[in-house]
Motif scaffolding. Structure first.
Motif, PDB file in Angstrom:
ATOM      1  N   THR A  77      -8.216   5.902   2.724  1.00  0.00           N
ATOM      2  CA  THR A  77      -9.170   5.069   3.450  1.00  0.00           C
ATOM      3  C   THR A  77      -8.969   3.577   3.187  1.00  0.00           C
ATOM      4  O   THR A  77      -9.594   2.748   3.845  1.00  0.00           O
ATOM      5  CB  THR A  77     -10.613   5.449   3.058  1.00  0.00           C
ATOM      6  N   GLY A  78      -8.141   3.256   2.197  1.00  0.00           N
ATOM      7  CA  GLY A  78      -7.910   1.853   1.869  1.00  0.00           C
ATOM      8  C   GLY A  78      -8.974   1.256   0.965  1.00  0.00           C
ATOM      9  O   GLY A  78      -8.971   0.043   0.720  1.00  0.00           O
ATOM     10  N   LEU A  79      -9.889   2.079   0.461  1.00  0.00           N
ATOM     11  CA  LEU A  79     -10.930   1.573  -0.438  1.00  0.00           C
ATOM     12  C   LEU A  79     -10.333   0.955  -1.700  1.00  0.00           C
ATOM     13  O   LEU A  79     -10.928   0.065  -2.297  1.00  0.00           O
ATOM     14  CB  LEU A  79     -11.893   2.693  -0.836  1.00  0.00           C
ATOM     15  N   ASN A  80      -9.161   1.425  -2.107  1.00  0.00           N
ATOM     16  CA  ASN A  80      -8.513   0.891  -3.308  1.00  0.00           C
ATOM     17  C   ASN A  80      -8.224  -0.608  -3.184  1.00  0.00           C
ATOM     18  O   ASN A  80      -8.163  -1.319  -4.182  1.00  0.00           O
ATOM     19  CB  ASN A  80      -7.210   1.644  -3.578  1.00  0.00           C
ATOM     20  N   GLN A  81      -8.089  -1.114  -1.950  1.00  0.00           N
ATOM     21  CA  GLN A  81      -7.749  -2.525  -1.761  1.00  0.00           C
ATOM     22  C   GLN A  81      -8.926  -3.446  -2.063  1.00  0.00           C
ATOM     23  O   GLN A  81      -8.770  -4.654  -2.115  1.00  0.00           O
ATOM     24  CB  GLN A  81      -7.228  -2.738  -0.346  1.00  0.00           C
ATOM     25  N   ARG A  82     -10.100  -2.881  -2.292  1.00  0.00           N
ATOM     26  CA  ARG A  82     -11.266  -3.692  -2.651  1.00  0.00           C
ATOM     27  C   ARG A  82     -11.335  -3.970  -4.152  1.00  0.00           C
ATOM     28  O   ARG A  82     -12.164  -4.744  -4.592  1.00  0.00           O
ATOM     29  CB  ARG A  82     -12.549  -2.994  -2.209  1.00  0.00           C
ATOM     30  N   GLN A 123       0.838  -1.201   0.000  1.00  0.00           N
ATOM     31  CA  GLN A 123       0.000   0.000   0.000  1.00  0.00           C
ATOM     32  C   GLN A 123       0.875   1.253   0.000  1.00  0.00           C
ATOM     33  O   GLN A 123       0.561   2.237  -0.669  1.00  0.00           O
ATOM     34  CB  GLN A 123      -0.961  -0.009   1.200  1.00  0.00           C
ATOM     35  N   PRO A 133      -5.460  -2.949  -6.932  1.00  0.00           N
ATOM     36  CA  PRO A 133      -5.501  -1.912  -5.881  1.00  0.00           C
ATOM     37  C   PRO A 133      -4.719  -0.642  -6.210  1.00  0.00           C
ATOM     38  O   PRO A 133      -4.919   0.378  -5.567  1.00  0.00           O
ATOM     39  CB  PRO A 133      -4.888  -2.614  -4.658  1.00  0.00           C
ATOM     40  N   VAL A 145      -9.528   7.820  -1.610  1.00  0.00           N
ATOM     41  CA  VAL A 145      -9.657   6.380  -1.866  1.00  0.00           C
ATOM     42  C   VAL A 145      -8.435   5.631  -1.328  1.00  0.00           C
ATOM     43  O   VAL A 145      -8.563   4.582  -0.691  1.00  0.00           O
ATOM     44  CB  VAL A 145      -9.862   6.110  -3.378  1.00  0.00           C
TER      45      VAL A 145
END
Length: 195
Positions: free
Chosen positions: A74-79, A19, A83, A71
């Motif tokens: 917040t870590g939303l990219n990992q969904r 990340q 990513p 994005v």
């Protein structure tokens, strides 16, 4: 250095190296986006671009950067399946660039190379197929922008616009093919390094 910068700027734990690397790449892309803002201001200063277009374009760029920043933060990219959101970032840059060029007047030719700059961020991450899809997106966006300019009235020379499009129709797919080649080389090198 980039890992330290990305961890400090978004507050990620040091153990999440992937990340952190994604955020570092995003920060490079964001910095490049600021170069576009600088170019817009320079074109406006030289009376090649209305100040309103430079300001609106810069606001759009900052809004897209802030959106992706949220994005990633917040870590939303990992969904997502990818990513790093490289395809999404490049696509957003291409569409925003076409919108800016619609309002750019004589500065349009100065801004055209930024399609390649946007696609450059996909070279190390995306497959040749994805690069080609982005090249076709840029061609479609540019064609729509030129058509809308033509419909708007005088100021667009059809021969010049056609030549501009044809040059992009040669350069962008070629860039996508070369980008896919570089991506395959990087992937092979990474596999061989792991072995």
């Amino acid at each position: 250095m980039s890992e330290v910068l990305s961890e400090a700027s978004v507050g990620l734990p040091a153990r999440d190296e992937r990340q952190s690397l994604r955020v570092a790449r995003f920060l490079m892309a964001a910095g490049t986006s600021l170069l576009v803002c600088f170019t817009l201001a320079l074109c406006a200063f030289l009376d090649l671009l209305p100040w309103r277009a430079a300001i609106d374009g810069s606001i759009g760029i900052v809004a897209v950067v802030l959106l992706f920043s949220v994005v990633f933060r917040t870590g939303l990219n990992q969904r997502f399946s990818d990513p790093s959101l490289t395809t999404e970032q490049v696509a957003a840059a291409i569409l925003l660039l076409a919108y800016i060029m619609y309002h750019a007047g004589p500065a349009r030719a100065v801004l055209t190379p930024f399609y390649l700059v946007a696609m450059l961020f996909g070279v190390l991450r995306l497959s040749g197929r994805r690069m080609m899809l982005l090249a076709f997106l840029a061609l479609l966006a540019h064609a729509v922008m030129l058509h809308l300019l033509y419909l708007r009235g005088p100021g667009v020379n059809p021969s010049t616009a056609l030549a501009e499009f044809l040059v992009l129709a040669v350069v962008l797919p070629w860039f996508a093919v070369m980008g896919g080649y570089v991506s395959r080389l990087r992937s092979r090198l990474s596999d061989s390094h792991r072995d």
